[in-house]
Design a protein around this motif. Structure first.
Motif, PDB file in Angstrom:
ATOM      1  N   LEU A  87       0.860  -1.186   0.000  1.00 22.02           N
ATOM      2  CA  LEU A  87       0.000   0.000   0.000  1.00 22.02           C
ATOM      3  C   LEU A  87       0.898   1.238   0.000  1.00 22.02           C
ATOM      4  O   LEU A  87       1.908   1.267   0.708  1.00 22.02           O
ATOM      5  CB  LEU A  87      -0.848  -0.032   1.282  1.00 22.02           C
ATOM      6  N   VAL A  88       0.543   2.241  -0.808  1.00 23.12           N
ATOM      7  CA  VAL A  88       1.276   3.511  -0.825  1.00 23.12           C
ATOM      8  C   VAL A  88       0.280   4.623  -0.514  1.00 23.12           C
ATOM      9  O   VAL A  88      -0.780   4.705  -1.149  1.00 23.12           O
ATOM     10  CB  VAL A  88       1.932   3.772  -2.202  1.00 23.12           C
ATOM     11  N   ILE A  89       0.608   5.457   0.472  1.00 26.96           N
ATOM     12  CA  ILE A  89      -0.321   6.524   0.882  1.00 26.96           C
ATOM     13  C   ILE A  89       0.372   7.874   0.761  1.00 26.96           C
ATOM     14  O   ILE A  89       1.530   8.031   1.177  1.00 26.96           O
ATOM     15  CB  ILE A  89      -0.806   6.315   2.334  1.00 26.96           C
ATOM     16  N   THR A  90      -0.340   8.857   0.193  1.00 24.74           N
ATOM     17  CA  THR A  90       0.178  10.227   0.103  1.00 24.74           C
ATOM     18  C   THR A  90      -0.638  11.149   1.001  1.00 24.74           C
ATOM     19  O   THR A  90      -1.870  11.031   1.082  1.00 24.74           O
ATOM     20  CB  THR A  90       0.110  10.735  -1.345  1.00 24.74           C
ATOM     21  N   MET A  91       0.062  12.087   1.677  1.00 23.59           N
ATOM     22  CA  MET A  91      -0.601  13.113   2.500  1.00 23.59           C
ATOM     23  C   MET A  91       0.138  14.418   2.261  1.00 23.59           C
ATOM     24  O   MET A  91       0.984  14.846   3.039  1.00 23.59           O
ATOM     25  CB  MET A  91      -0.552  12.688   3.981  1.00 23.59           C
ATOM     26  N   LEU A  92      -0.189  15.044   1.118  1.00 21.00           N
ATOM     27  CA  LEU A  92       0.577  16.167   0.577  1.00 21.00           C
ATOM     28  C   LEU A  92      -0.277  17.429   0.529  1.00 21.00           C
ATOM     29  O   LEU A  92      -1.509  17.358   0.550  1.00 21.00           O
ATOM     30  CB  LEU A  92       1.072  15.794  -0.821  1.00 21.00           C
ATOM     31  N   PRO A  93       0.366  18.604   0.420  1.00 22.42           N
ATOM     32  CA  PRO A  93      -0.391  19.857   0.523  1.00 22.42           C
ATOM     33  C   PRO A  93      -1.364  20.136  -0.628  1.00 22.42           C
ATOM     34  O   PRO A  93      -2.555  20.363  -0.411  1.00 22.42           O
ATOM     35  CB  PRO A  93       0.708  20.925   0.579  1.00 22.42           C
ATOM     36  N   PHE A  94      -0.849  20.164  -1.866  1.00 18.13           N
ATOM     37  CA  PHE A  94      -1.627  20.730  -2.977  1.00 18.13           C
ATOM     38  C   PHE A  94      -1.792  19.710  -4.112  1.00 18.13           C
ATOM     39  O   PHE A  94      -0.959  18.796  -4.261  1.00 18.13           O
ATOM     40  CB  PHE A  94      -0.925  21.983  -3.521  1.00 18.13           C
ATOM     41  N   PRO A  95      -2.810  19.876  -4.966  1.00 16.40           N
ATOM     42  CA  PRO A  95      -2.960  18.967  -6.110  1.00 16.40           C
ATOM     43  C   PRO A  95      -1.703  18.878  -6.968  1.00 16.40           C
ATOM     44  O   PRO A  95      -1.382  17.798  -7.484  1.00 16.40           O
ATOM     45  CB  PRO A  95      -4.130  19.574  -6.898  1.00 16.40           C
ATOM     46  N   SER A  96      -0.965  19.987  -7.109  1.00 19.23           N
ATOM     47  CA  SER A  96       0.267  19.937  -7.916  1.00 19.23           C
ATOM     48  C   SER A  96       1.285  18.975  -7.287  1.00 19.23           C
ATOM     49  O   SER A  96       2.010  18.272  -8.002  1.00 19.23           O
ATOM     50  CB  SER A  96       0.874  21.338  -8.075  1.00 19.23           C
ATOM     51  N   ASP A  97       1.338  18.916  -5.954  1.00 25.84           N
ATOM     52  CA  ASP A  97       2.253  17.976  -5.273  1.00 25.84           C
ATOM     53  C   ASP A  97       1.789  16.540  -5.504  1.00 25.84           C
ATOM     54  O   ASP A  97       2.601  15.637  -5.710  1.00 25.84           O
ATOM     55  CB  ASP A  97       2.281  18.246  -3.762  1.00 25.84           C
ATOM     56  N   VAL A  98       0.467  16.334  -5.464  1.00 22.52           N
ATOM     57  CA  VAL A  98      -0.092  14.986  -5.662  1.00 22.52           C
ATOM     58  C   VAL A  98       0.198  14.520  -7.084  1.00 22.52           C
ATOM     59  O   VAL A  98       0.682  13.399  -7.311  1.00 22.52           O
ATOM     60  CB  VAL A  98      -1.613  14.988  -5.382  1.00 22.52           C
ATOM     61  N   GLU A  99      -0.065  15.394  -8.028  1.00 24.14           N
ATOM     62  CA  GLU A  99       0.150  15.035  -9.435  1.00 24.14           C
ATOM     63  C   GLU A  99       1.619  14.661  -9.666  1.00 24.14           C
ATOM     64  O   GLU A  99       1.918  13.627 -10.278  1.00 24.14           O
ATOM     65  CB  GLU A  99      -0.251  16.215 -10.326  1.00 24.14           C
ATOM     66  N   ALA A 100       2.535  15.464  -9.123  1.00 24.75           N
ATOM     67  CA  ALA A 100       3.967  15.187  -9.309  1.00 24.75           C
ATOM     68  C   ALA A 100       4.363  13.879  -8.625  1.00 24.75           C
ATOM     69  O   ALA A 100       5.217  13.141  -9.128  1.00 24.75           O
ATOM     70  CB  ALA A 100       4.796  16.351  -8.760  1.00 24.75           C
ATOM     71  N   ALA A 101       3.740  13.583  -7.475  1.00 23.82           N
ATOM     72  CA  ALA A 101       4.105  12.365  -6.734  1.00 23.82           C
ATOM     73  C   ALA A 101       3.664  11.106  -7.474  1.00 23.82           C
ATOM     74  O   ALA A 101       4.325  10.069  -7.371  1.00 23.82           O
ATOM     75  CB  ALA A 101       3.487  12.398  -5.340  1.00 23.82           C
ATOM     76  N   TYR A 102       2.563  11.171  -8.202  1.00 21.53           N
ATOM     77  CA  TYR A 102       2.023   9.961  -8.837  1.00 21.53           C
ATOM     78  C   TYR A 102       2.547   9.747 -10.249  1.00 21.53           C
ATOM     79  O   TYR A 102       2.757   8.613 -10.660  1.00 21.53           O
ATOM     80  CB  TYR A 102       0.479  10.004  -8.859  1.00 21.53           C
ATOM     81  N   LEU A 103       2.730  10.851 -10.992  1.00 22.96           N
ATOM     82  CA  LEU A 103       3.009  10.705 -12.424  1.00 22.96           C
ATOM     83  C   LEU A 103       4.494  10.873 -12.717  1.00 22.96           C
ATOM     84  O   LEU A 103       5.256  11.330 -11.881  1.00 22.96           O
ATOM     85  CB  LEU A 103       2.174  11.731 -13.203  1.00 22.96           C
ATOM     86  N   GLY A 104       4.900  10.455 -13.886  1.00 23.16           N
ATOM     87  CA  GLY A 104       6.302  10.592 -14.291  1.00 23.16           C
ATOM     88  C   GLY A 104       7.115   9.371 -13.906  1.00 23.16           C
ATOM     89  O   GLY A 104       6.673   8.534 -13.118  1.00 23.16           O
ATOM     90  N   PRO A 105       8.333   9.275 -14.484  1.00 21.43           N
ATOM     91  CA  PRO A 105       9.157   8.074 -14.302  1.00 21.43           C
ATOM     92  C   PRO A 105       9.559   7.817 -12.854  1.00 21.43           C
ATOM     93  O   PRO A 105       9.811   6.685 -12.466  1.00 21.43           O
ATOM     94  CB  PRO A 105      10.385   8.354 -15.175  1.00 21.43           C
TER      95      PRO A 105
END
Ligand SMILES: NC(=O)c1ccc[n+]([C@@H]2O[C@H](COP(=O)([O-])OP(=O)(O)OC[C@H]3O[C@@H](n4cnc5c(N)ncnc54)[C@H](OP(=O)(O)O)[C@@H]3O)[C@@H](O)[C@H]2O)c1
Length: 289
Positions: free
Chosen positions: A59-77
């Protein structure tokens, strides 16, 4: 469960503490390593990158400030989706955009599961968790949610958890401004704020938000339980969600007042800093939408 956790701030750190105490194996990553130290002291392992936190986890869980942080954490290599194991589930517990939640959930089981209850609710495991996404993935993650929250509700497909949380935030915003205005009026009337709190907290105006904010206003304490920049972000998302189908004048006003506070004092102040907008000398330059 082997859990990768990204974001150990005001909310993430106490949530990690509960999961470690419940016997889960946590590997944490935070942008600033120092802020992960309390989690490491409890027995969590450090990951030097988001990819390292995501690899070989159930399981991987994110608890980040802004949608831009979430998007960067999930997408890309170097992101979660490219590095998480096949068969794992990812959960975004940040308050973020419903549209982004729908985008992340195409092709990989990513649940959106934002929370309400603040750092105190995170410490006591009494958060309210608003879940959207695949029902099978939800059932697999439910035991973990039950360590973190006492109310766990599945609202529908991907994005529905975020949408439900934004409903919560529209209410939080209007109540927080109401508390600040009531406090300002008590002061203007020359009343003892502690006695006013004693009277109003047991009537229909009582609420957990009142009991959180009022004593801090009395002490002049503007430290964050919930940051004013994050409330401004949430209200922007709520206004986007309503679109042209509904007017949300109170939500729009509080969003603008939060932005004014962030400009004047910094976005890291607590939302009770809206009290500063009751001073006659302060005036938001942006009117309601
Ligand atoms: N506080 C509340 O009462 C509350 C309640 C419910 C929901 N929420 C929501 O929960 C989310 C987190 O809120 P919070 O109060 O915990 O915020 P916070 O204290 O600012 O914590 C966020 C953490 O994420 C880290 N971070 C940011 N970008 C990162 C990245 N790219 N990679 C790794 N770590 C990164 C930050 O690191 P740094 O240490 O470097 O800044 C910080 O430690 C927000 O979406 C907020 O709206 C908050």
């Amino acid at each position: 469960m082997r859990i990768g956790w990204i974001g150990t701030g005001l909310m993430g750190a106490p949530m990690v503490a509960r999961l470690v105490a419940a016997g889960h194996r946590l590997t944490v990553h935070n942008r600033t390593r120092d802020r992960a130290e309390p989690s490491l002291a409890l027995g969590a392992d450090w990951a030097g990158s988001i990819a390292a936190a995501a690899r070989d986890r159930d399981l991987v869980i994110t608890m980040l400030p802004f949608p831009s942080d979430v998007e960067a954490a999930y997408l890309g290599p170097d992101g979660i989706l490219a590095n998480a194991s096949p068969g794992a589930v990812a959960v975004d517990m940040s308050t973020s955009s419903p549209a982004l939640a729908r985008r992340l959930a195409t092709g990989y089981p990513v649940l959106d599961a934002p929370v309400s209850g603040g750092p105190a609710g995170a410490r006591s495991g009494t958060l309210s968790i608003f879940v959207g996404g695949d029902a099978g993935a939800f059932e697999r993650v439910r035991p973990v949610f039950e360590v973190l929250g006492s109310t766990v509700v599945h609202h529908g497909p991907a994005g529905a958890g975020q949408a439900a949380k934004l409903v919560n935030q529209a209410l939080v915003a209007n109540v927080t401004l109401g508390i600040c205005e009531a406090y300002a009026l008590a002061e203007a009337a020359g009343l003892d704020p502690a006695r006013v709190h004693e009277s109003i907290r047991v009537g229909v105006a009582g609420s957990p938000l009142l009991d959180f904010a009022w004593p801090r206003l009395t002490e002049g304490d503007l430290e964050p339980g919930f940051k004013v920049a994050h409330l401004a972000k949430d209200l922007g998302l709520a206004l986007d969600e309503a679109g042209d189908t509904r007017r949300l004048p109170g939500t729009s006003l509080v969003r603008d007042l939060c932005r004014a506070v962030a400009r004047a004092l910094g976005g890291d102040r607590g939302t009770q800093a809206l009290i500063t907008q009751t001073q006659p000398s302060t005036q938001s330059s942006e009117g309601p939408r």
